[in-house]
Design a protein around this motif. Structure first.
Motif, short mmCIF file in Angstrom:
data_model
loop_
_atom_site.label_atom_id
_atom_site.label_comp_id
_atom_site.label_asym_id
_atom_site.label_seq_id
_atom_site.Cartn_x
_atom_site.Cartn_y
_atom_site.Cartn_z
N LEU A 188 0.81 -0.84 -0.11
CA LEU A 188 -0.06 0.31 -0.32
C LEU A 188 0.53 1.30 -0.25
O LEU A 188 0.73 1.98 -0.68
N PRO A 189 2.44 1.11 0.79
CA PRO A 189 2.85 2.43 0.27
C PRO A 189 3.43 3.04 -1.05
O PRO A 189 3.56 4.27 -0.74
N HIS A 190 3.35 2.39 -1.88
CA HIS A 190 3.53 2.46 -3.93
C HIS A 190 2.40 3.31 -3.90
O HIS A 190 2.34 4.30 -4.53
N THR A 191 1.59 2.67 -3.61
CA THR A 191 -0.08 3.39 -3.29
C THR A 191 -0.05 5.03 -3.22
O THR A 191 -0.72 6.08 -3.51
N CYS A 192 0.43 4.52 -2.16
CA CYS A 192 0.18 6.28 -1.37
C CYS A 192 1.10 7.04 -1.53
O CYS A 192 1.05 8.22 -1.80
N GLU A 193 2.33 6.42 -1.88
CA GLU A 193 3.33 7.36 -2.46
C GLU A 193 2.63 7.92 -3.74
O GLU A 193 2.91 9.89 -4.19
N ARG A 194 2.66 7.22 -4.75
CA ARG A 194 1.94 8.19 -6.32
C ARG A 194 0.64 9.01 -6.33
O ARG A 194 0.22 10.01 -6.63
N LEU A 195 -0.26 8.01 -4.82
CA LEU A 195 -1.36 9.75 -4.83
C LEU A 195 -0.67 11.24 -4.38
O LEU A 195 -1.52 12.06 -4.41
N ALA A 196 -0.08 10.43 -3.17
CA ALA A 196 0.66 12.13 -2.32
C ALA A 196 1.54 13.27 -3.92
O ALA A 196 1.05 14.06 -3.84
N GLU A 197 2.24 12.13 -4.48
CA GLU A 197 3.14 13.30 -5.89
C GLU A 197 1.81 13.83 -6.77
O GLU A 197 1.88 14.54 -6.91
N PHE A 201 3.66 12.39 1.77
CA PHE A 201 3.67 10.86 1.94
C PHE A 201 2.93 10.57 3.65
O PHE A 201 1.88 10.38 3.45
N ASP A 202 3.54 11.27 4.51
CA ASP A 202 3.11 11.20 6.21
C ASP A 202 1.09 11.99 5.93
O ASP A 202 0.44 11.47 5.89
N ASP A 203 0.72 13.55 4.93
CA ASP A 203 -0.16 14.11 5.62
C ASP A 203 -1.27 13.42 4.16
O ASP A 203 -2.13 12.62 4.66
N THR A 204 -0.90 12.52 3.45
CA THR A 204 -1.69 11.35 2.17
C THR A 204 -1.94 10.89 2.81
O THR A 204 -3.48 10.01 3.53
N ALA A 205 -1.09 10.14 4.56
CA ALA A 205 -1.27 8.94 5.02
C ALA A 205 -2.27 9.50 6.31
O ALA A 205 -3.22 8.32 6.24
N ALA A 206 -1.88 10.17 7.07
CA ALA A 206 -3.25 10.46 7.48
C ALA A 206 -4.73 10.68 7.14
O ALA A 206 -5.36 10.35 7.60
N ALA A 207 -4.80 11.51 6.17
CA ALA A 207 -5.73 11.92 5.52
C ALA A 207 -6.46 10.83 5.52
O ALA A 207 -7.84 10.37 5.55
N THR A 208 -5.79 9.39 4.25
CA THR A 208 -6.29 8.40 3.59
C THR A 208 -6.90 7.57 4.76
O THR A 208 -8.19 7.04 5.04
N THR A 209 -5.82 7.86 6.13
CA THR A 209 -6.43 6.57 7.52
C THR A 209 -7.77 7.09 7.59
O THR A 209 -9.17 6.70 8.35
#
Length: 272
Positions: free
Chosen positions: A223-232, A238-246
């Motif tokens: 899942l981190p690979h998808t999170c990284e691409r979404l963030a880009e 990455f951290d803000d994207t992880a926190a928001a989607t969680t």
């Protein structure tokens, strides 16, 4: 500093491809920062297995429903069985349901009837609904609009166009993106168009492994690979994207006040 946990909002841990090493798969996911997961059912038998797995696994929840591929099985007794399973505290949503006119494994009329029945069930039980839509954009959008504001839903593994996206957002539904966004350029627009408080991410494991894991069995630890691409794509960290989607996943599934959310110390970083 502790980093935010990731939440895999849609995967299939009961799939046969996980039967030989599921414990190792779950441990890898936790090491890579995935603190919450929802294993999604395709039929009542699968839902029973999903609930049993969730009972014994911290940070894991389940759904109950009938996939459109199996919609020819729809009956009053089968829907009653789904409702019975959905009473388990581990069940946090109805589905996956929806329409798949690409494969047409079930008659289209049966798929529509099944989807409508699931929408009614979700409304009656006060649970959100997980929706699959492929090559059925107009019909899916129409049913999303018809259900009004009585049901909260998510379009999982979104690959649709503007019309379906507009219908979902007008209904205040959520939109989930899978590893497809790491190699399908056309999804960049929809990724950017979804409001930040309506975004989810998923693996859909064991399917749709992201770049650079394409060709392999997918698993929640990717899942981190998808999170990284979404963030880009959205110009976020990455951290803000992880926190928001969680946070969004926990809100959608009604888990905000529950403590069974995974490990207390996150290890999410970048893809590994």
């Amino acid at each position: 500093m502790t980093r935010p946990d990731l939440f895999d909002s849609h995967l299939h841990l009961t799939a046969a491809r996980f039967s030989s090493d599921l414990g190792e798969v779950l441990e890898r996911a936790r090491r890579r920062g995935v603190g919450g997961m929802v294993t999604v059912a395709s039929n009542p038998e699968d839902a029973s297995d999903a609930v049993a797995l969730a009972v014994g696994t911290q940070g894991l929840w389940a759904t109950a429903g009938l996939h459109p591929h199996e919609a020819d099985r729809t009956s009053a007794s089968l829907l009653a069985e789904i409702e019975r399973i959905a009473a388990a505290p581990e069940v946090v949503a109805i589905g996956e349901t929806g329409l798949d006119f690409h494969y047409d494994n079930a008659a289209r009329a049966a798929q529509i009837e099944n989807f409508e029945a699931h929408l009614g069930l979700a409304d009656r039980l006060g649970l959100p609904i997980v929706v699959h839509s492929r090559s059925a954009e107009a019909d899916t959008a129409a049913l999303v609009r018809e259900c009004g504001d009585g049901v909260s839903g998510v379009l999982h593994c979104f690959t649709g166009g503007e019309a379906l996206l507009d219908a979902a957002l007008e209904a205040d539904w959520y939109v989930s993106f899978s590893g497809l966004i790491t190699f399908v350029a056309e999804l960049a627009g929809p990724v950017r168009a979804v409001p930040a408080d309506r975004l989810l991410i998923e693996t859909d494991a064991p399917y749709l492994a992201p770049v650079p894991r394409r060709g392999r069995r997918n698993e929640p630890g990717f899942l981190p690979h998808t999170c990284e691409r979404l963030a880009e794509l959205r110009g976020m960290s990455f951290d803000d994207t992880a926190a928001a989607t969680t946070a969004n996943a926990r809100r959608f599934y009604g888990l905000e006040t529950l403590s069974n959310g995974g490990p207390s110390s996150g290890t999410a970083g970048g893809p590994v």
